[in-house]
Scaffold this active site. Structure first.
Site, PDB file in Angstrom:
ATOM      1  CD  GLN A 267      25.738  64.669  -2.246  1.00 39.55           C
ATOM      2  OE1 GLN A 267      25.627  63.451  -2.312  1.00 39.55           O
ATOM      3  NE2 GLN A 267      26.459  65.241  -1.310  1.00 39.55           N
TER       4      GLN A 267
ATOM      5  CB  SER B   5      28.992  60.557  -7.703  1.00 36.75           C
ATOM      6  OG  SER B   5      29.359  60.480  -6.350  1.00 36.75           O
TER       7      SER B   5
ATOM      8  CB  SER C  39      19.786  59.042  -3.153  1.00 36.09           C
ATOM      9  OG  SER C  39      20.782  58.055  -3.025  1.00 36.09           O
TER      10      SER C  39
ATOM     11  CD  GLU D 135      26.927  62.162   1.185  1.00 35.16           C
ATOM     12  OE1 GLU D 135      27.979  62.724   0.835  1.00 35.16           O
ATOM     13  OE2 GLU D 135      26.222  61.487   0.414  1.00 35.16           O
TER      14      GLU D 135
ATOM     15  CD  GLU E 227      38.182  51.415  -0.892  1.00 34.20           C
ATOM     16  OE1 GLU E 227      37.191  52.156  -1.035  1.00 34.20           O
ATOM     17  OE2 GLU E 227      38.099  50.171  -0.823  1.00 34.20           O
TER      18      GLU E 227
END
Length: 397
Positions: free
Chosen positions: A114, A117, A151, A234, A367
Site C-alpha cells: 500500500q 503514507s 509494509s 485496513e 489521534e
C-alpha cells in the site's frame, strides 16, 4: 435455507477435494482450482472466486478443506492484498481489472503493498504530495514522489497508490487512486530498520514511473473517496481479527501466570485480570463487527476496533515485561532481517513490547481514529479545519 446453503458448500468443497486431492497436486494448482470453484471467498461474485453467498458461511468451506489437509494461501503473507486491495478492486475496479488482479492476489502468487503514507503526509494523509501527471490525449500517468512505512514493499508485485493529480483544488479533491507495478522502472524500495531490529517497513521512491490509465481505480480526482473504503477495511483487518479466547497479545502473559507461580503478586494479579477481561471484550466486539460485515462494507466502527487493539496491545505487552522481571528484558535476536509477513505476537516479550509501539501509528494513528469516532460515530462537532477549502498548492508546507 441456511442449512441447504451450508450443505451445498460442503458438497462443493468435497468435489474440489476429489478432483484435486491435496498432497497429489501442487499447492498453487489447488489454490487456483479453489478460486475457480468459487470457494476462495464465498461472498465474492461468481467468476471472481466466490458464489455470492453470505460471508458468514466461509468457515463452512474453510473447515472442510482444513480437515482434509488442503493448503491455504498463507494469509499473513498477503494480508494487504486480501484485506485492503481486494475489496477496493471489487468495489471500484473495472471488470477487466477484477479478472486480472483478484485471482493471483488470492492465491498468493502476487503480493500487494500500500503506497499511501508520505514523509510529509502521515496522519494528514490528504496532504500527500506525490504527483501523477497524465500525458496528452489520455496516455500514461507519470508518477513522482516518495512513500514511507510501506509494509511488504520488498516482496510486492503490485501496490495500491494514491497520488495528487490536481494541485489547484482543495486537498481532498485532487487525489486519484492507481494500481502501480512495483517491478516497473523508477520504483526503488529501501528498507527501514525499526526498533525491533527488523526491516518490516520500507520507503519507496517513485521517479518517472509510468502507470497506464487502465490501472486507475475510480474516477480522476475521486481517489480520496476510494481510499476511505481501503482505510476502513485496513482498520478492520488490523483490529478486527477474530481470535480464539485468550489468544493474541494476552496469550503469553496468561500462560506465564499459570506456569510460573513464583512471579505472582496481588498487584499483578489485579492488572492481569483486568487486561484479560478487556481483551475478551475486544475479541467479542471484533466478532460482532465481523458479523455486521457479512451484510456490507465496514463503517467507522472499525476505527474503534483499531484504537482498542493498539491500546490493549501496548498495555498488555508492558504488563508482560513487568511480570517476567529480568527475563522480560532479554531480547532474543536483533539481527536485521526483512520478514515475509507482519508478526504482532511472535518471538519474545521484548519483541512484543517494542512491536506494539507501532500499533498506534500503522493503519491510522490513534489521534485520527479518535476524530473519526467523535465525528462519524458519536456525531460530535467536527474539528475546525482552516485548510478545508484552500487549494492544495497554496497550503503551507
Amino acid at each position: 435455507m441456511a442449512k441447504d446453503r451450508e450443505a451445498d458448500l460442503r458438497e462443493r468443497a468435497r468435489a474440489l477435494l476429489a478432483a484435486h486431492p491435496p498432497g497429489t497436486v501442487p499447492p498453487g494448482e489447488f489454490l487456483r482450482a479453489r478460486f475457480d470453484a468459487g470457494l476462495a471467498w464465498v461472498h465474492f461474485p461468481p467468476g471472481l472466486g466466490g458464489l455470492g453467498a453470505p460471508r458468514a458461511l466461509q468457515p463452512v468451506v474453510d473447515a472442510e478443506l482444513t480437515a482434509a489437509g488442503a493448503p491455504d494461501n498463507d494469509p499473513h503473507r498477503i494480508g494487504i492484498g486480501l484485506g485492503m486491495a481486494a475489496p477496493t478492486i471489487l468495489r471500484h475496479g473495472t471488470e477487466e481489472q477484477q479478472r486480472r488482479f483478484l485471482r493471483p492476489l488470492w492465491t498468493g502468487e502476487e503480493v500487494w503493498c500500500q503506497l499511501f503514507s508520505e514523509p510529509g503526509a502521515g496522519s494528514d494523509l490528504a496532504g500527500l504530495g506525490t504527483r501523477a501527471v497524465q500525458e496528452p490525449d489520455g496516455g500514461d500517468w507519470i508518477v513522482d514522489g516518495q512513500k514511507v512505512w510501506t509494509s511488504s514493499a520488498h516482496n510486492a508485485r503490485w501496490a495500491i497508490l494514491i497520488a495528487r493529480t490536481d494541485p489547484d483544488v482543495p486537498k481532498h479533491q485532487g487525489i486519484t487512486y492507481f494500481v502501480c507495478d512495483m517491478t516497473d522502472p523508477g520504483v526503488e524500495v529501501r528498507p527501514l530498520r525499526q526498533i525491533t531490529g527488523e526491516a518490516e517497513f520500507n520507503e519507496v521512491f517513485l521517479t518517472g514511473v509510468r502507470i497506464p490509465d487502465a490501472h486507475r481505480l475510480g474516477e480522476v480526482g475521486d481517489g480520496w473517496r476510494v481510499a476511505q473504503g481501503t482505510l476502513a477495511n485496513e482498520r478492520v483487518a488490523i483490529g478486527g481479527v477474530v481470535l480464539p479466547r485468550e489468544a493474541g497479545m494476552i496469550a503469553a502473559p496468561a500462560a506465564a501466570w499459570r506456569e510460573r507461580p513464583e512471579l505472582r503478586t496481588t498487584e499483578l494479579h489485579d492488572r492481569l485480570l483486568s487486561a484479560w477481561v478487556d481483551a475478551e471484550v475486544a475479541r467479542l466486539s471484533a466478532e460482532r463487527v465481523r458479523q455486521q460485515l457479512a451484510a456490507g462494507s465496514p463503517g467507522p466502527e472499525g476505527a474503534g476496533l483499531k484504537l482498542a487493539f493498539a491500546r490493549l496491545n501496548q498495555r498488555i505487552s508492558g504488563l508482560e515485561v513487568e511480570l517476567l522481571g529480568e527475563d522480560g528484558l532479554r531480547y532474543s535476536d536483533w539481527t536485521m532481517v526483512r520478514p515475509r509477513s507482519v508478526d504482532f505476537y511472535g518471538r519474545d516479550a521484548g519483541f512484543r513490547y517494542l512491536r506494539a509501539k507501532g500499533n498506534s501509528i500503522e493503519g491510522g494513528t490513534s489521534e485520527i481514529l479518535r476524530n473519526i469516532i467523535a465525528e462519524r460515530v458519536l456525531r460530535l462537532p467536527a474539528e475546525p479545519r482552516t485548510d478545508k477549502d484552500a487549494a492544495w498548492k497554496d497550503l503551507p508546507r
